[in-house]
Structures are given as C-alpha cells and as structure tokens.
Write a protein that holds these residues in place. Structure first.
Motif, PDB file in Angstrom:
ATOM      1  N   MET A 185     -12.934   1.298  12.654  1.00 49.28           N
ATOM      2  CA  MET A 185     -11.934   0.481  11.968  1.00 49.28           C
ATOM      3  C   MET A 185     -12.526  -0.182  10.725  1.00 49.28           C
ATOM      4  N   LEU A 186     -13.739  -0.722  10.874  1.00 50.13           N
ATOM      5  CA  LEU A 186     -14.383  -1.399   9.747  1.00 50.13           C
ATOM      6  C   LEU A 186     -14.654  -0.437   8.598  1.00 50.13           C
ATOM      7  N   ALA A 187     -15.032   0.801   8.939  1.00 52.47           N
ATOM      8  CA  ALA A 187     -15.283   1.801   7.896  1.00 52.47           C
ATOM      9  C   ALA A 187     -13.989   2.154   7.166  1.00 52.47           C
ATOM     10  N   SER A 188     -12.902   2.327   7.910  1.00 56.36           N
ATOM     11  CA  SER A 188     -11.603   2.619   7.291  1.00 56.36           C
ATOM     12  C   SER A 188     -11.138   1.449   6.438  1.00 56.36           C
ATOM     13  N   LEU A 189     -11.364   0.234   6.937  1.00 57.98           N
ATOM     14  CA  LEU A 189     -10.997  -0.979   6.210  1.00 57.98           C
ATOM     15  C   LEU A 189     -11.716  -1.047   4.871  1.00 57.98           C
ATOM     16  N   ALA A 190     -13.030  -0.775   4.885  1.00 58.88           N
ATOM     17  CA  ALA A 190     -13.829  -0.834   3.656  1.00 58.88           C
ATOM     18  C   ALA A 190     -13.419   0.257   2.675  1.00 58.88           C
ATOM     19  N   ALA A 191     -13.166   1.464   3.188  1.00 54.82           N
ATOM     20  CA  ALA A 191     -12.781   2.565   2.307  1.00 54.82           C
ATOM     21  C   ALA A 191     -11.433   2.298   1.646  1.00 54.82           C
ATOM     22  N   HIS A 192     -10.496   1.743   2.398  1.00 55.68           N
ATOM     23  CA  HIS A 192      -9.176   1.443   1.849  1.00 55.68           C
ATOM     24  C   HIS A 192      -9.263   0.354   0.781  1.00 55.68           C
ATOM     25  N   GLY A 197      -7.976  -1.777  -3.341  1.00 56.02           N
ATOM     26  CA  GLY A 197      -8.092  -3.210  -3.564  1.00 56.02           C
ATOM     27  C   GLY A 197      -7.286  -4.028  -2.581  1.00 56.02           C
ATOM     28  N   ARG A 198      -6.646  -3.349  -1.617  1.00 51.70           N
ATOM     29  CA  ARG A 198      -5.787  -4.048  -0.659  1.00 51.70           C
ATOM     30  C   ARG A 198      -6.412  -4.005   0.741  1.00 51.70           C
ATOM     31  N   ASN A 199      -5.798  -4.782   1.640  1.00 58.50           N
ATOM     32  CA  ASN A 199      -6.257  -4.817   3.020  1.00 58.50           C
ATOM     33  C   ASN A 199      -5.516  -3.759   3.833  1.00 58.50           C
ATOM     34  N   LEU A 200      -6.252  -2.928   4.538  1.00 52.28           N
ATOM     35  CA  LEU A 200      -5.654  -1.833   5.298  1.00 52.28           C
ATOM     36  C   LEU A 200      -4.730  -2.338   6.400  1.00 52.28           C
ATOM     37  N   PHE A 201      -5.145  -3.363   7.140  1.00 50.72           N
ATOM     38  CA  PHE A 201      -4.300  -3.892   8.213  1.00 50.72           C
ATOM     39  C   PHE A 201      -2.970  -4.402   7.660  1.00 50.72           C
ATOM     40  N   ASP A 202      -3.039  -5.119   6.535  1.00 51.21           N
ATOM     41  CA  ASP A 202      -1.810  -5.627   5.920  1.00 51.21           C
ATOM     42  C   ASP A 202      -0.892  -4.483   5.526  1.00 51.21           C
ATOM     43  N   ASP A 203      -1.468  -3.437   4.978  1.00 48.90           N
ATOM     44  CA  ASP A 203      -0.658  -2.304   4.529  1.00 48.90           C
ATOM     45  C   ASP A 203      -0.029  -1.566   5.706  1.00 48.90           C
ATOM     46  N   VAL A 204      -0.773  -1.429   6.813  1.00 49.08           N
ATOM     47  CA  VAL A 204      -0.227  -0.759   8.000  1.00 49.08           C
ATOM     48  C   VAL A 204       0.975  -1.534   8.537  1.00 49.08           C
ATOM     49  N   VAL A 205       0.812  -2.848   8.684  1.00 48.70           N
ATOM     50  CA  VAL A 205       1.905  -3.671   9.210  1.00 48.70           C
ATOM     51  C   VAL A 205       3.101  -3.643   8.260  1.00 48.70           C
ATOM     52  N   ALA A 206       2.841  -3.755   6.956  1.00 47.01           N
ATOM     53  CA  ALA A 206       3.931  -3.747   5.974  1.00 47.01           C
ATOM     54  C   ALA A 206       4.673  -2.412   6.009  1.00 47.01           C
ATOM     55  N   ARG A 207       3.936  -1.322   6.142  1.00 43.45           N
ATOM     56  CA  ARG A 207       4.584  -0.007   6.187  1.00 43.45           C
ATOM     57  C   ARG A 207       5.478   0.128   7.415  1.00 43.45           C
ATOM     58  N   GLU A 208       4.994  -0.322   8.559  1.00 46.28           N
ATOM     59  CA  GLU A 208       5.789  -0.213   9.776  1.00 46.28           C
ATOM     60  C   GLU A 208       7.040  -1.076   9.702  1.00 46.28           C
ATOM     61  N   ARG A 209       6.920  -2.270   9.169  1.00 45.83           N
ATOM     62  CA  ARG A 209       8.088  -3.156   9.069  1.00 45.83           C
ATOM     63  C   ARG A 209       9.089  -2.618   8.057  1.00 45.83           C
ATOM     64  N   ALA A 210       8.593  -2.024   6.965  1.00 41.75           N
ATOM     65  CA  ALA A 210       9.496  -1.468   5.961  1.00 41.75           C
ATOM     66  C   ALA A 210      10.206  -0.225   6.479  1.00 41.75           C
ATOM     67  N   ASP A 211       9.493   0.617   7.225  1.00 39.70           N
ATOM     68  CA  ASP A 211      10.080   1.834   7.790  1.00 39.70           C
ATOM     69  C   ASP A 211      11.077   1.488   8.883  1.00 39.70           C
ATOM     70  N   GLY A 212      10.636   0.638   9.838  1.00 39.22           N
ATOM     71  CA  GLY A 212      11.516   0.122  10.877  1.00 39.22           C
ATOM     72  C   GLY A 212      11.741   1.018  12.074  1.00 39.22           C
ATOM     73  N   ARG A 213      11.530   2.322  11.949  1.00 38.13           N
ATOM     74  CA  ARG A 213      11.860   3.236  13.039  1.00 38.13           C
ATOM     75  C   ARG A 213      10.995   3.027  14.273  1.00 38.13           C
ATOM     76  N   ARG A 214       9.782   2.537  14.069  1.00 39.94           N
ATOM     77  CA  ARG A 214       8.857   2.379  15.187  1.00 39.94           C
ATOM     78  C   ARG A 214       8.668   0.916  15.590  1.00 39.94           C
ATOM     79  N   VAL A 215       9.388   0.008  14.957  1.00 39.13           N
ATOM     80  CA  VAL A 215       9.284  -1.413  15.300  1.00 39.13           C
ATOM     81  C   VAL A 215      10.027  -1.662  16.611  1.00 39.13           C
ATOM     82  N   VAL A 216       9.345  -2.311  17.534  1.00 37.83           N
ATOM     83  CA  VAL A 216       9.913  -2.617  18.848  1.00 37.83           C
ATOM     84  C   VAL A 216      10.434  -4.054  18.877  1.00 37.83           C
ATOM     85  N   LEU A 217       9.668  -4.982  18.344  1.00 38.12           N
ATOM     86  CA  LEU A 217      10.062  -6.393  18.260  1.00 38.12           C
ATOM     87  C   LEU A 217       9.511  -6.964  16.960  1.00 38.12           C
ATOM     88  N   ASP A 218      10.315  -7.753  16.275  1.00 39.69           N
ATOM     89  CA  ASP A 218       9.869  -8.383  15.032  1.00 39.69           C
ATOM     90  C   ASP A 218      10.229  -9.859  15.105  1.00 39.69           C
TER      91      ASP A 218
END
Length: 348
Positions: A185-192, A197-218
């Motif tokens: 995870m740390l290696a993927s985080l650093a590469a991203h 210039g952005r945070n990988l975790f933030d981008d993953v969460v933002a993508r899932e919330r924007a897509d919405g199809r896989r969100v179970v609870l928000d």
C-alpha cells in the motif's frame, strides 16, 4: 470509560474496559498456571522478503471447547477462565498461545462481550463504541512499546475462517515489522503521489463516491463501499470521510457515527445469504499507518471486511492461482455484491 489493569496467574496482562466509571475490579486469578513458554520467532523469506512467524507452541492451543468450558466467558464458581471476574464489559489480555512474543511482538485477545452466544453485530451502539475505545487505547499503548512497528486490530468470525473459540472476540497483533500488505500500500501511495501529486486513498474514496454503484453506506463521517477490484465474494471497505492515519486520530463525530455504520454493515453481512443461512463467516481488519512511517499523515485508516462464503453453502477457497501466485479470481462482480448489500438494509 474506566480502564483497570491487572495480571493473570501466569503474569500475563489483563485489562478491563468498563462503561461505568465507578466499576471496581478486585477479582484475582486463582488458577495454578505456569509461566507462558513460547517458541515464537520471525524468519525472513529470502525470495519474497516476507516475514513468517514460526510458533510451534500454538499446536497445543484450546480448540473448539464446549460452551461450558469456554475460556473467554466470565469465571464462575468451580469454573475459572482467562477472565477472573463474574462479569465484564470489554476485556483484553495477552494471548496464552501468541504468534508473536517477546522481542518478536505481542498478541492480545479482545473479548467484546461476556455473552457467549452473541456476535459483534448483536452489540448495542454503546457497546460497540466501548470496543472502539479499547482498540484505540491498545493502539496507543502498543505503539509506544520499543520494537513495535505496526498495530493490527482484527476479528475472525466463524469456523470456516479457522476460529477455534466460538465466543465473540478479536485480536490485536503488535508486529515488530511493517507487514507485506501495508508495504505494498505504501509503495502504491508513493507512486501515485509522485505521478499525480495527489493522495491515492483520497482518490479511491472520491472515485467510489462519484461512481456510486459500489457504495453500500454513505454517512456524514464514514463511507462503506465494495472496492472496484474486490478480491473476495463480498468485501466492504469502510473509510472515515476525513483522512486520518490511525484510530487515535479519529475526531469525536467520526467516533460517534462509527458504531451505527459498522453495526449496520455487519448485520447486512448476516442477511446476504438468506434468513435460513448460518451466520456469515468473516474477517474484519483495521489498517493503520505504521508507527514509524516517514509521513504517517498520508496513510488512510480504514477497515476491510470480507467473507469467504461466495453463495449459500459454498466457500471461496484460496486454490492454485490465489495461494500459488497471489492472483485472486472473484466469482461475484463487485457491483452485484454492492447491490445485494443494499437490498438487505435494515428496515427503518
């Protein structure tokens, strides 16, 4: 919350976490126990670089005892257990059969409730909040210990997972190294970050919330979703909306909402295979930033919950591709899994 620390007969630490500040703990362990002797060591795989714990003493650990001989229930007259008190709220103690010990780390058992026949999903929100407080306190304590590199709070539920004690409980491992999964995870985080210039975790969460199809609870402070490339048939990742590196950094609104969101997800897990199905086996795992990571603020605390059951009466086994090459093959599309988890929402 009131915290009371004592010792078991063989010297292992036992900690009570009580909801009431006026609870007094005086019971002592009367068992004639010898000091715990472990043969735990950590060896490095020269090809993969993975750390492997060798713990031959665990062959003799307690294995599926009958309910009236459960070592995690409160003690009673004529039947003394790992918890000397006749009642408790949450209790944490050093594992009698640890995978990691001494210079090679520490293993603790977390008893969520004295009710042998309950599960985490049966807890009230107040009880779940107390468990969260215990996880947080143990993370703080273990992180301060010399040689500890990462603290991992988790729960295994169900014989299909390999659980040997049916009482509702979890564990905490204090590793003397950063685990291979976190290193990736740390290696993927650093590469991203280098590439965008952005945070990988933030981008993953933002993508899932924007897509919405896989969100179970928000919720207001947490979001739960089935990941885009889920490894397991039913897998949910739970993130605080505000990125924090560990449990200690959660603010009060997030701590307050967590029991509501988490208990609802667990209850849905128990409904996805129908009302006649036995309780869903699962692993629930907290991912926290390593204690000494260079920039801990970039890591995102999150919980990963998944089951090895792929449909009623059928399990997902880690066979050739998964076990031999670490390439997972998932029979349930993540979008279908998310649909099902939304369908079985609790009635308001």
């Amino acid at each position: 919350m009131k915290k009371t620390t004592t010792r078991l007969a063989d010297g292992r630490e036992l900690i009570y976490y009580d909801a009431s500040d006026d609870t007094v703990r005086t019971a002592t362990d009367p068992r004639p126990l010898d000091p715990v002797a472990t043969a735990a060591e950590v060896r490095a795989d020269p090809l993969l670089g993975d750390a492997v714990a060798i713990a031959s003493h665990r062959q003799g650990r307690t294995y599926h005892p009958p309910a009236d001989e459960c070592p995690l229930c409160p003690s009673r007259e004529g039947r003394h257990t790992e918890i000397p008190a006749d009642a408790y709220d949450v209790a944490v103690f050093e594992n009698r059969f640890p995978s990691l010990a001494g210079d090679h780390g520490r293993c603790e058992v977390v008893c969520f409730t004295p009710d042998h026949d309950a599960s985490f999903a049966d807890l009230t929100e107040d009880q779940a909040a107390l468990v969260l407080d215990a996880w947080t306190d143990r993370t703080a304590d273990l992180s301060r210990r010399p040689g500890v590199a990462q603290v991992f709070c988790f729960e295994n539920r169900g014989a299909e997972i390999g659980v040997t004690l049916g009482h509702p409980h979890g564990q905490i491992y204090a590793y003397p190294f950063v685990t291979p999964r976190t290193e990736r995870m740390l290696a993927s985080l650093a590469a991203h970050r280098e590439a965008t210039g952005r945070n990988l975790f933030d981008d993953v969460v933002a993508r899932e919330r924007a897509d919405g199809r896989r969100v179970v609870l928000d919720g207001d402070h947490w979001v739960a979703f089935v990941p885009y490339a889920a490894h397991w048939p039913y897998e949910v990742h739970l993130y605080p909306r505000r990125r924090v590196p560990d449990l200690l950094a959660l603010d009060e609104p997030a701590r307050t909402e967590f029991p509501q969101i988490y208990l609802e997800v667990l209850r849905r897990f128990d409904r996805i295979f129908g009302p006649e199905a036995p309780p869903t086996p699962y692993i629930s795992a907290w991912h926290q930033a390593p204690v000494h990571a260079a920039d801990r603020s970039q890591f995102a605390l999150h919980l990963e919950l998944f089951t090895v059951r792929r449909t009623s009466g059928k399990l997902k086994f880690l066979a050739g591709s998964e076990s031999g090459m670490n390439v997972f093959i998932n029979d349930v599309p993540p979008e279908i899994a998310a649909d099902r988890l939304r369908e079985v929402a609790s009635k308001s």
